[in-house]
Design a protein around this motif. Structure first.
Motif, PDB file in Angstrom:
ATOM      1  N   LEU A   5      33.524  45.908  41.476  1.00 24.75           N
ATOM      2  CA  LEU A   5      33.072  44.598  41.933  1.00 24.75           C
ATOM      3  C   LEU A   5      34.241  43.629  41.805  1.00 24.75           C
ATOM      4  N   GLY A   6      34.737  43.168  42.957  1.00 26.67           N
ATOM      5  CA  GLY A   6      35.864  42.243  42.972  1.00 26.67           C
ATOM      6  C   GLY A   6      35.428  40.845  43.356  1.00 26.67           C
ATOM      7  N   THR A   7      36.391  40.033  43.781  1.00 30.52           N
ATOM      8  CA  THR A   7      36.113  38.654  44.164  1.00 30.52           C
ATOM      9  C   THR A   7      35.410  38.572  45.516  1.00 30.52           C
ATOM     10  N   SER A   8      35.901  39.354  46.479  1.00 29.52           N
ATOM     11  CA  SER A   8      35.299  39.337  47.819  1.00 29.52           C
ATOM     12  C   SER A   8      34.936  40.736  48.298  1.00 29.52           C
ATOM     13  N   SER A   9      35.126  41.725  47.449  1.00 31.70           N
ATOM     14  CA  SER A   9      34.828  43.098  47.858  1.00 31.70           C
ATOM     15  C   SER A   9      34.108  43.845  46.741  1.00 31.70           C
ATOM     16  N   PHE A  10      33.513  44.959  47.127  1.00 29.71           N
ATOM     17  CA  PHE A  10      32.838  45.834  46.178  1.00 29.71           C
ATOM     18  C   PHE A  10      32.845  47.241  46.754  1.00 29.71           C
ATOM     19  N   THR A  11      32.811  48.214  45.879  1.00 26.98           N
ATOM     20  CA  THR A  11      32.801  49.613  46.316  1.00 26.98           C
ATOM     21  C   THR A  11      31.478  50.246  45.924  1.00 26.98           C
ATOM     22  N   LEU A  12      30.848  50.870  46.906  1.00 24.67           N
ATOM     23  CA  LEU A  12      29.579  51.569  46.696  1.00 24.67           C
ATOM     24  C   LEU A  12      29.819  53.069  46.690  1.00 24.67           C
ATOM     25  N   ARG A  13      29.201  53.755  45.750  1.00 26.32           N
ATOM     26  CA  ARG A  13      29.235  55.217  45.718  1.00 26.32           C
ATOM     27  C   ARG A  13      27.872  55.718  46.180  1.00 26.32           C
TER      28      ARG A  13
END
Length: 142
Positions: free
Chosen positions: A85-93
């Motif tokens: 979880l970043g500032t403007s992005s996120f990674t989904l698994r």
């Protein structure tokens, strides 16, 4: 002690037309299963905080095909969790399991919060961060 992280789960019916000549679900269809689960996850999470899901686009996606899924597999389970979880992005698994619980495929999608009018990335809102944060793995104690 922090609360355990959540994992979203949904079922997707394997359709007869998803199979290739070998009787296996085609890899492109498996990616579609991941893409079917993702908006369900985002909508359910947003509904849990009584808000509409904000726009997000896929920046990058990878998939690993581990075990065949066949037309006779029936229903598969797709789980979705947040791994970054970043500032403007996120990674989904995403993980796909067959009816017997065998992991058949997995994939990560780097998502970027998107301002539709400006056609560019935007920071995640606090409600978005709150929802996504619930699906992050709990931090290990130091």
């Amino acid at each position: 002690m922090s609360a355990p992280s959540l994992v979203y789960s949904c079922e997707i019916q394997v359709r007869w037309g998803d199979s290739d000549r070998l009787g296996h679900v085609n890899n492109t269809r498996i990616v579609e299963y991941l893409q079917e689960a993702r908006p369900l996850f985002l909508a359910e999470g947003a509904a849990s905080v009584d808000t509409a899901p904000g726009a997000a686009v896929v920046r990058k996606m990878d998939a690993e095909f581990l075990r065949p899924i066949t037309a006779t597999s029936g229903t598969v389970r797709v789980t979705v969790s947040v791994v970054h979880l970043g500032t403007s992005s996120f990674t989904l698994r995403h993980v796909i399991e067959d009816a017997d619980g065998n992991v058949c495929a997995s994939g990560d999608a780097l998502m970027v919060a998107f301002d539709v009018r400006a056609e560019r990335s935007r920071p995640l809102t606090e409600p978005e961060r709150a929802v996504l944060g619930r699906y992050l793995p709990a931090a290990a104690p130091a």
